[in-house]
Design an enzyme around this catalytic site. Structure first.
Site, short mmCIF file in Angstrom:
data_model
loop_
_atom_site.label_atom_id
_atom_site.label_comp_id
_atom_site.label_asym_id
_atom_site.label_seq_id
_atom_site.Cartn_x
_atom_site.Cartn_y
_atom_site.Cartn_z
N LYS A 89 -8.77 -8.00 2.39
CA LYS A 89 -7.37 -8.15 1.97
C LYS A 89 -7.11 -9.64 1.80
O LYS A 89 -7.79 -10.47 2.42
CB LYS A 89 -6.45 -7.59 3.07
CG LYS A 89 -5.10 -7.19 2.58
CD LYS A 89 -5.06 -5.76 2.08
CE LYS A 89 -3.69 -5.43 1.52
NZ LYS A 89 -3.61 -4.07 1.01
N GLY A 189 11.91 7.21 0.75
CA GLY A 189 11.43 6.18 -0.18
C GLY A 189 10.95 6.85 -1.45
O GLY A 189 9.92 7.52 -1.46
N GLY A 191 10.08 5.40 -4.39
CA GLY A 191 9.55 4.37 -5.28
C GLY A 191 8.38 4.92 -6.07
O GLY A 191 8.34 6.11 -6.40
P1 NAD Z 1 7.71 0.99 -3.77
O1 NAD Z 1 8.16 -0.37 -3.41
O2 NAD Z 1 7.55 1.36 -5.21
O3 NAD Z 1 8.70 2.08 -3.12
C1 NAD Z 1 9.20 2.00 -1.84
C2 NAD Z 1 10.59 2.59 -1.85
O4 NAD Z 1 11.07 2.63 -0.51
C3 NAD Z 1 11.60 1.77 -2.66
O5 NAD Z 1 12.32 2.61 -3.55
C4 NAD Z 1 12.52 1.17 -1.58
O6 NAD Z 1 13.86 1.01 -2.03
C5 NAD Z 1 12.42 2.22 -0.51
N1 NAD Z 1 12.77 1.73 0.83
C6 NAD Z 1 12.51 0.51 1.39
N2 NAD Z 1 13.02 0.46 2.64
C7 NAD Z 1 13.58 1.66 2.88
C8 NAD Z 1 14.26 2.23 3.98
N3 NAD Z 1 14.47 1.52 5.10
N4 NAD Z 1 14.69 3.50 3.89
C9 NAD Z 1 14.51 4.22 2.77
N5 NAD Z 1 13.87 3.74 1.68
C10 NAD Z 1 13.44 2.48 1.73
O7 NAD Z 1 6.36 1.22 -2.96
P2 NAD Z 1 5.23 2.30 -3.24
O8 NAD Z 1 4.18 1.70 -4.09
O9 NAD Z 1 5.89 3.57 -3.65
O10 NAD Z 1 4.61 2.48 -1.78
C11 NAD Z 1 5.28 3.21 -0.78
C12 NAD Z 1 4.54 3.09 0.53
O11 NAD Z 1 3.22 3.62 0.39
C13 NAD Z 1 4.35 1.66 1.04
O12 NAD Z 1 4.40 1.67 2.45
C14 NAD Z 1 2.94 1.30 0.58
O13 NAD Z 1 2.35 0.31 1.42
C15 NAD Z 1 2.24 2.63 0.73
N6 NAD Z 1 1.08 2.78 -0.14
C16 NAD Z 1 1.22 2.67 -1.48
C17 NAD Z 1 0.11 2.85 -2.31
C18 NAD Z 1 0.24 2.78 -3.82
O14 NAD Z 1 -0.69 3.19 -4.52
N7 NAD Z 1 1.35 2.29 -4.35
C19 NAD Z 1 -1.15 3.13 -1.75
C20 NAD Z 1 -1.26 3.25 -0.36
C21 NAD Z 1 -0.14 3.06 0.44
#
Ligand code: NAD
Length: 358
Positions: A89, A189, A191
């Site tokens: 990382k 969440g 996202g």
């Molecule tokens: P993202 O930033 O697109 O979405 C995260 C969402 O969570 C956002 O809409 C944000 O507004 C919301 N959020 C933040 N704080 C919050 C809270 N306190 N309560 C409710 N909602 C809240 O991120 P992502 O890419 O969708 O990833 C989501 C999670 O999955 C993260 O923890 C990330 O580390 C993990 N993850 C993502 C991937 C990937 O491929 N994107 C892979 C492995 C792990």
């Protein structure tokens, strides 16, 4: 192994020893303002792959701790997913909105290139596919570049697909059927990953509830998929079958575990257990099935791994679907051995690495 007697060594080499890191590289470039740390945890299974995070850390120790912890997590994620990859990382210290420039990203690419492929980078928080394009100009050791450039693009839909299969396996373990029809599921969440997960479970006629601090996005997803909105801290007291944390880490803690009424926790967020030992045990005692995060959120990693040998989306989706079998195997192992599901997953991941040591 020699014992560390001098406590002053702790922040860097001491921590590397405790957590098992092979190498940590500190990067500084006055011209572009680049301040970065690259951590290579374990390369037994292959080159260390892991994203680059740009974050405005309040101090260097926080940045170092983050990169050490995250790179170690990548080792286990790759191992449990059967990938020939190690864990790595990188963190860039600074505000991604105001301090990130093309020159800084290219300089970072130079540092990655100097490592000759021992570390392969990708996107993480604060990064975009455009940034990876700049890095790509300086090194070939980067993944997650746009599909138009022969890359695998956004990994999130594949991550969501893996979480969905991990959730189904947990349902099979808990209820004897992997159908999610009629199950009340809260997605926290919505996202990149969360929205795609909502799509999959809606297609199976689950009763979907969504929550997010981004009200606009929340309303959009709710309308698109007919999911009900729930907000505030009350989410942890809600009657539900499955809780899917897809926002931030550490939502499984002493406060929330006492309140949670769900049968299963299966979501995408990294490091869901605030403390692996304490909260893994607490959730087990409560009889909640916890699908280990680093196992079921590996779809994105599986997807970028496929990019290394020529991207094939179908292959990558097939491999991601195998998360179902691995999840079931781990839940059964945990039950038989009376250990936490997190521990069961770690044991299998560590064993594969051990078996591959020369
Ligand atoms: P993202 O930033 O697109 O979405 C995260 C969402 O969570 C956002 O809409 C944000 O507004 C919301 N959020 C933040 N704080 C919050 C809270 N306190 N309560 C409710 N909602 C809240 O991120 P992502 O890419 O969708 O990833 C989501 C999670 O999955 C993260 O923890 C990330 O580390 C993990 N993850 C993502 C991937 C990937 O491929 N994107 C892979 C492995 C792990």
């Amino acid at each position: 192994m020699m014992e560390v007697k001098n406590k002053n060594l702790k922040p860097v080499i001491g921590n590397m020893q405790t957590m098992g890191h092979e190498q940590v590289i500190f990067c500084n470039d006055s011209e572009t303002g680049l301040k970065a740390i690259i951590a290579i945890h374990d390369t037994t299974l292959g080159p260390a792959l892991g994203g680059t995070r740009m974050w405005n850390y309040s101090n260097e120790i926080d940045a170092l701790n983050d990169v050490l912890r995250l790179s170690r997590g990548m080792t286990f994620k790759a191992s449990i997913s059967g990938l020939n990859l190690g864990g790595g990382k990188a963190v860039i210290i600074g505000d991604a909105k105001t301090e990130k420039t093309e020159a800084l990203m290219k300089k970072f690419g130079e540092y990655v290139n100097k490592l000759g492929g021992t570390y392969i980078t990708a996107e993480d928080v604060g990064m975009s596919t455009k940034d990876m394009e700049y890095v790509r100009e300086m090194t070939k050791h980067v993944t997650g570049i746009p599909e138009s450039m022969g890359g695998s693009g956004d990994p999130s839909p594949v991550t969501a697909y893996g979480v969905y299969w991990g959730m189904k396996a947990s349902a099979k373990f808990k209820w004897g059927s992997d159908s999610l029809e009629g199950k009340t599921i809260l997605v926290q969440g919505v996202g990149h990953v969360g929205e795609n997960l909502v799509k999959h479970i809606t297609e199976e006629d689950a009763k979907v509830f969504v929550t997010d601090i981004n009200e606009e996005k929340l309303a959009e997803v709710s309308e698109k998929y007919g999911a009900k909105i729930i907000t505030g801290d009350a989410i942890y007291d809600m009657d539900m079958d499955i809780y899917a944390p897809c926002a931030l880490g550490a939502t499984l803690n002493t406060d929330t575990i006492h309140r949670l009424k769900c049968a299963i926790v299966a979501g995408a967020a990294n490091n869901q257990l605030e403390d692996e030992m304490i909260h893994g045990e607490m959730i087990k005692e409560k009889g909640i099935v916890y699908a280990p995060d680093f196992l079921i959120n590996a779809g994105g990693l599986i997807n970028v791994y496929s990019e290394i040998n020529g991207y094939d989306r179908e292959k990558s989706l097939n491999k991601t679907r195998k998360i179902y079998d691995t999840t079931l195997e781990i839940l059964l192992k945990a039950e038989q051995e009376d250990i936490t599901t997190h521990k069961a997953a770690l044991v299998i991941a560590e064993q594969r690495i051990q078996n591959n040591r020369i």
